[in-house]
Every structure is written in C-alpha cells, then in structure tokens.
Design a protein around this motif. Structure first.
Motif, PDB file in Angstrom:
ATOM      1  N   ASN B  22      35.480  26.688  42.603  1.00  0.00           N
ATOM      2  CA  ASN B  22      36.361  26.863  41.465  1.00  0.00           C
ATOM      3  C   ASN B  22      35.881  26.063  40.266  1.00  0.00           C
ATOM      4  N   ARG B  54      39.175  40.069  34.062  1.00  0.00           N
ATOM      5  CA  ARG B  54      39.845  39.272  35.096  1.00  0.00           C
ATOM      6  C   ARG B  54      38.991  39.121  36.335  1.00  0.00           C
ATOM      7  N   GLU B  55      38.111  40.079  36.559  1.00  0.00           N
ATOM      8  CA  GLU B  55      37.286  40.042  37.760  1.00  0.00           C
ATOM      9  C   GLU B  55      35.983  40.774  37.485  1.00  0.00           C
ATOM     10  N   VAL B  63      33.462  37.078  40.784  1.00  0.00           N
ATOM     11  CA  VAL B  63      33.992  36.052  39.886  1.00  0.00           C
ATOM     12  C   VAL B  63      35.342  36.513  39.359  1.00  0.00           C
ATOM     13  N   THR B  64      36.274  35.583  39.337  1.00  0.00           N
ATOM     14  CA  THR B  64      37.561  35.854  38.720  1.00  0.00           C
ATOM     15  C   THR B  64      37.782  34.867  37.582  1.00  0.00           C
ATOM     16  N   LEU B  65      38.604  35.258  36.649  1.00  0.00           N
ATOM     17  CA  LEU B  65      38.925  34.420  35.497  1.00  0.00           C
ATOM     18  C   LEU B  65      40.414  34.517  35.216  1.00  0.00           C
ATOM     19  N   THR B  67      42.646  33.060  32.362  1.00  0.00           N
ATOM     20  CA  THR B  67      42.664  32.312  31.103  1.00  0.00           C
ATOM     21  C   THR B  67      43.965  31.538  30.906  1.00  0.00           C
ATOM     22  N   SER B  72      38.381  29.543  36.774  1.00  0.00           N
ATOM     23  CA  SER B  72      37.563  30.630  37.272  1.00  0.00           C
ATOM     24  C   SER B  72      37.154  30.301  38.699  1.00  0.00           C
ATOM     25  N   CYS B  89      29.478  26.112  36.464  1.00  0.00           N
ATOM     26  CA  CYS B  89      30.098  26.982  35.483  1.00  0.00           C
ATOM     27  C   CYS B  89      29.796  26.412  34.099  1.00  0.00           C
TER      28      CYS B  89
END
Lengths: 113, 109
Positions: B22, B54-55, B63-65, B67, B72, B89
């Motif tokens: 993460n 988002r992905e 990878v996911t995000l 905000t 992430s 990251c």
C-alpha cells in the motif's frame, strides 16, 4: 535500442573532492532528471534538464550542479564532497518534460570516505 | 520530503502467493506511479494510474487508487522469485517525482 546508461558504475572519493557523473538518455528522449537515493530510502529529486537548461531543482545545495549537452546527455557535478553525499545517483530520461513515464539508468554508487 | 509512504516496509511470502502493498500520499495528485527496483539498482516503471481512474491492470499487476483516502495499492498475483525487489510509489508534477521509502518484497521458493 539502448536504454539509459550511466558511468561510472562505482566511485570512491574523499571528503572535499569533486566528482562528475555522466548519463546518456534513452534514444529519442530529450529530458534528463537526476535523483539521489540513500540506502534504504526512496529517490530524492535533484534537478531536471531540458533544452540544455535546468528546469526545476529539488532541495539540494549549490554544490550540486549539472549540465546537458546538445546530444541530450547530461552530467551531474558535486563539489566539496561530504560523507552524507554517499548514495546511489540515478539518472532518468523521458520524452519531453511533460511526459510522466521516466526510464532510469542503473545508477552510479558513490562512496565518500 | 517524502510524499508517499509504503506499507508494509517489508513483506516475505511464498512463491505463488499474492503480494499486496500500500501507498499513502499527502497532497492532491494528477497520477500515481509504481516502480520496481532490484538490488539497489535502476528503477523500472510498472504502471501509472491517473487520478480519475480507480483500478488498472497490467499482466499480474493490479493497482487501485482511492483519492478520497489518498491511498493506492499494488497487488502482484501468483508471485515468482523474480518479483523479489523493492517497490516504490511516486507522485508529483511534470518536473519531479516524489517517492516513498518503498516496500521490500521477498519471495521464498
């Protein structure tokens, strides 16, 4: 297609000396950035060169200077070396200053004794 | 100063298992990138995710995000010995990337 190359691979210097590190960008790339990476840490941005000019600088003293040549290759110079300058110095190139993806060279390991 | 902070600092798993790491960051971003570094050498770009995504998938990487949480995650599925490396990251502007301290991933045979 040659990637980013850096020379030398390793370097040992004494406190107070000066050092020059060299970088050749990936073919087709015109923008070069330099990073310092201490052991166990992430890279720290030093500066970026585009069109032979320093475009942005990180939080590094004036002892760190650079140059970019017409063929887009670059040099990093460090004067009056301190023990704390011991680190891996990474060069990264990209296609234009607004491209997000950077390609990194293998780095130069500098040891200051 | 560091923008991103990776978690965990180190991760050791068996080959074939999935690895999740993460990244949290502090300020608003346009995009977030993940890089891999083998044995303290050059960094290799893995994936970029934009702030409106988002992905994102790339091979065995997901990878996911988020905000809203400024975070992430990077998932590596079906890990291999060659995945042993440090993962970073990075966020930032056109001029510079700001990096975390990385997650050291070890894949045990």
């Amino acid at each position: 297609d040659a990637g980013v190359t850096q020379s030398p691979t390793h370097l040992i210097k004494t406190r107070g000396q000066q050092v020059t590190l060299r970088c050749s960008p990936k073919s087709g790339h015109d923008t070069v950035s330099w990073y310092q990476q201490a052991l166990g840490q992430g890279p720290q941005f030093i500066f970026q060169y585009y069109e032979e000019e320093e475009r942005q600088r990180g939080n590094f003293p004036d002892r760190f200077s650079g140059h970019q040549f017409p063929n887009y290759s670059s040099e990093l110079n460090v004067n009056a070396l301190l023990l704390g300058d011991s680190a891996l110095y990474l060069c990264a190139s990209r296609s234009g200053p607004y491209s997000y993806e950077q390609y990194f060279g293998p780095g130069t390991r500098l040891t200051v004794t | 100063s560091q923008q991103g902070e990776e978690d965990p600092q180190a991760l050791s798993i068996q080959e074939g298992e999935n690895a999740t790491m993460n990244c949290s960051y502090k300020t608003s971003i346009n995009n977030l990138q993940w890089y891999r570094q083998n044995s303290g050498r050059g960094l290799v770009h893995l994936i970029l995710i934009r702030s409106n995504e988002r992905e994102k998938h790339s091979g065995r990487l997901r990878v996911t995000l988020d905000t809203s949480k400024k975070s992430s995650s990077l998932l590596i599925t079906a890990s291999r010995a060659a995945d042993t490396a440090s993962y970073f990251c990075a966020t930032g502007s056109n001029y510079q990337l700001i990096w975390g301290a990385g997650t050291k991933l070890i894949i045990k045979p």
